[in-house]
Design an enzyme around this catalytic site. Sequence first.
Site, PDB file in Angstrom:
ATOM      1  N   GLU A 119       0.825  -1.210   0.000  1.00  0.00           N
ATOM      2  CA  GLU A 119       0.000   0.000   0.000  1.00  0.00           C
ATOM      3  C   GLU A 119       0.860   1.262   0.000  1.00  0.00           C
ATOM      4  O   GLU A 119       0.541   2.245  -0.682  1.00  0.00           O
ATOM      5  CB  GLU A 119      -0.936   0.009   1.219  1.00  0.00           C
ATOM      6  CG  GLU A 119      -1.988  -1.080   1.217  1.00  0.00           C
ATOM      7  CD  GLU A 119      -3.056  -0.904   0.140  1.00  0.00           C
ATOM      8  OE1 GLU A 119      -3.067   0.144  -0.552  1.00  0.00           O
ATOM      9  OE2 GLU A 119      -3.888  -1.825  -0.015  1.00  0.00           O
ATOM     10  N   ARG A 123       0.628   3.848  -3.191  1.00  0.00           N
ATOM     11  CA  ARG A 123       0.010   5.142  -2.870  1.00  0.00           C
ATOM     12  C   ARG A 123       1.053   6.246  -2.689  1.00  0.00           C
ATOM     13  O   ARG A 123       0.961   7.300  -3.326  1.00  0.00           O
ATOM     14  CB  ARG A 123      -0.843   5.020  -1.603  1.00  0.00           C
ATOM     15  CG  ARG A 123      -1.988   4.032  -1.731  1.00  0.00           C
ATOM     16  CD  ARG A 123      -2.950   4.137  -0.555  1.00  0.00           C
ATOM     17  NE  ARG A 123      -3.818   2.972  -0.459  1.00  0.00           N
ATOM     18  CZ  ARG A 123      -5.071   2.997   0.006  1.00  0.00           C
ATOM     19  NH1 ARG A 123      -5.604   4.118   0.412  1.00  0.00           N
ATOM     20  NH2 ARG A 123      -5.779   1.880   0.076  1.00  0.00           N
ATOM     21  N   ASP A 246      -4.866  -9.643  -8.766  1.00  0.00           N
ATOM     22  CA  ASP A 246      -5.191  -8.697  -9.834  1.00  0.00           C
ATOM     23  C   ASP A 246      -4.018  -7.928 -10.445  1.00  0.00           C
ATOM     24  O   ASP A 246      -3.678  -8.068 -11.621  1.00  0.00           O
ATOM     25  CB  ASP A 246      -6.281  -7.721  -9.363  1.00  0.00           C
ATOM     26  CG  ASP A 246      -6.032  -7.111  -7.984  1.00  0.00           C
ATOM     27  OD1 ASP A 246      -4.954  -7.343  -7.400  1.00  0.00           O
ATOM     28  OD2 ASP A 246      -6.928  -6.390  -7.493  1.00  0.00           O
ATOM     29  N   GLU A 362     -12.161   0.737 -10.228  1.00  0.00           N
ATOM     30  CA  GLU A 362     -11.812  -0.174 -11.320  1.00  0.00           C
ATOM     31  C   GLU A 362     -12.789  -0.143 -12.499  1.00  0.00           C
ATOM     32  O   GLU A 362     -12.363  -0.158 -13.660  1.00  0.00           O
ATOM     33  CB  GLU A 362     -11.685  -1.612 -10.777  1.00  0.00           C
ATOM     34  CG  GLU A 362     -10.406  -1.873 -10.014  1.00  0.00           C
ATOM     35  CD  GLU A 362     -10.409  -1.339  -8.581  1.00  0.00           C
ATOM     36  OE1 GLU A 362      -9.356  -1.388  -7.912  1.00  0.00           O
ATOM     37  OE2 GLU A 362     -11.482  -0.860  -8.114  1.00  0.00           O
ATOM     38  N   THR A 446      -1.009   1.043 -10.379  1.00  0.00           N
ATOM     39  CA  THR A 446      -2.301   0.472  -9.987  1.00  0.00           C
ATOM     40  C   THR A 446      -3.097   1.397  -9.073  1.00  0.00           C
ATOM     41  O   THR A 446      -4.239   1.106  -8.730  1.00  0.00           O
ATOM     42  CB  THR A 446      -2.114  -0.922  -9.353  1.00  0.00           C
ATOM     43  OG1 THR A 446      -3.355  -1.645  -9.382  1.00  0.00           O
ATOM     44  CG2 THR A 446      -1.599  -0.820  -7.916  1.00  0.00           C
TER      45      THR A 446
END
Length: 455
Positions: A119, A123, A246, A362, A446
């Site tokens: 994360e 981010r 994913d 998404e 992502t």
Amino acid sequence: MACTSLKLAGWVIAAAIVFGSVGCNRSREDAHAREVATRVRTEFLHAWTNYEKYAWGHDALKPLSKTPQDWYGQSLLMTPVDALDTLILMKLDKEAAKAKELIVKNLSFDRDVYVKNFEITIRLLGGLLSSYQLTNDKQLLDLADDLGNRLLAVFNSPTALPYVYVNLKTGQVRDAKTNPAETGTLLLEFGTLSKLTGKPIYYEKAKRALVETFKRRSSIGLVGSTINVETGGWMDADSHISGGIDSYYEYLWKCWLLFGDKDCQKMWHASIPAVNKYLADEVRGELWYGHADMNTGRLTASQYGALDAFFPAVLTHSGDVARARRLQDSSFKMWNMHGIEPEIIDYKTMQIVYNGYHLRPEIVESTYYLHHFTHDPRYRKIGEKIFEDFVKYCRVDAGYTALQDVVTKAKRDEMESFVLAETFKYFYLLFAPPDTLDFDKVVFNTEAHPLRRTD
């Protein structure tokens, strides 16, 4: 000759009428798209200004209670870093300058806290790098370099697969039980940091982790849900394209695009046929992707959800537009079941498995990619419907809030930083003029942070 000339003149006039009407329609569509982009920008500002009002300097805003939230008990400025490139792309110059000043003055990674590498990488590291490339403010790159250096310890496992948590001050690591998304979704960020700083170690460590994940695929080409970074053994053979796997597939393709890394291209081409062979599922003439055993390929569950809805974007990006269109139709059907998508459904029964909604990006991301590559106006219409529902059910006095239940629309006190980094950004780019961002010169990580090629 005269008759021929008259016929030609008639054809010219008819063509002019046809092309003129097409031009008028395109012009009307573009004007309407600009209006929607303006609305998206206004709604983003509603969320951002309430973050400023109630949670400034903290990781996130809880919009129902109007209180701040910090992930690890002390702020790492998650929302400002995650949202800065959105502010810049929307030309919210005053707000962007204020956020950047907060970041360069207050953000410190010299903290005795364990953070989740995945994360923090997507981010914070991704956000700092994209904002540096958009502003050329070297203070942002220095912060990214400091953070990247503190994260490197996660790769010190016997397999070179990263641990889940690392202490930013001590470099101690913990939690060996992880998944392909967390081991394989690091190279865009670490690789970009490597190119910008001239330090090969970042690229080498993240690529090794991606390769080690790929090497452990099954004999039929699938990966599982859970892997132990100390033994390299799979702990769960469940294979799918949902959360936990994913973005592993996403980065195989995107690392080839961003860096021209042929190993990534080969790994993508070795992986995607198995995904389409064993996970794709035809139901009622519709295309869905379910769960299968990584070793046998046997379908084990007919579950699809908000996180799976990223896949049409990757399919489109890699040239499989026909499959992407069909899967996007399924995602949109899921959205329309209750006017907001549930987190997970059973696509065979069309019953909800998990009824929450976390303001995820998404489905919007895939709509944006499909419109960009096909120029089909249908995707802007789909996007506008999703946006209207999003505003209708999730807008509150102090920003935007997640839903506890998509059926009753009961609310949940949560506005994650990705709402500002991704969801609003993809809504905006779907409707904004193409020169807002040169799609062909960037690759989105992502977390929707656009990273430019550096060579």
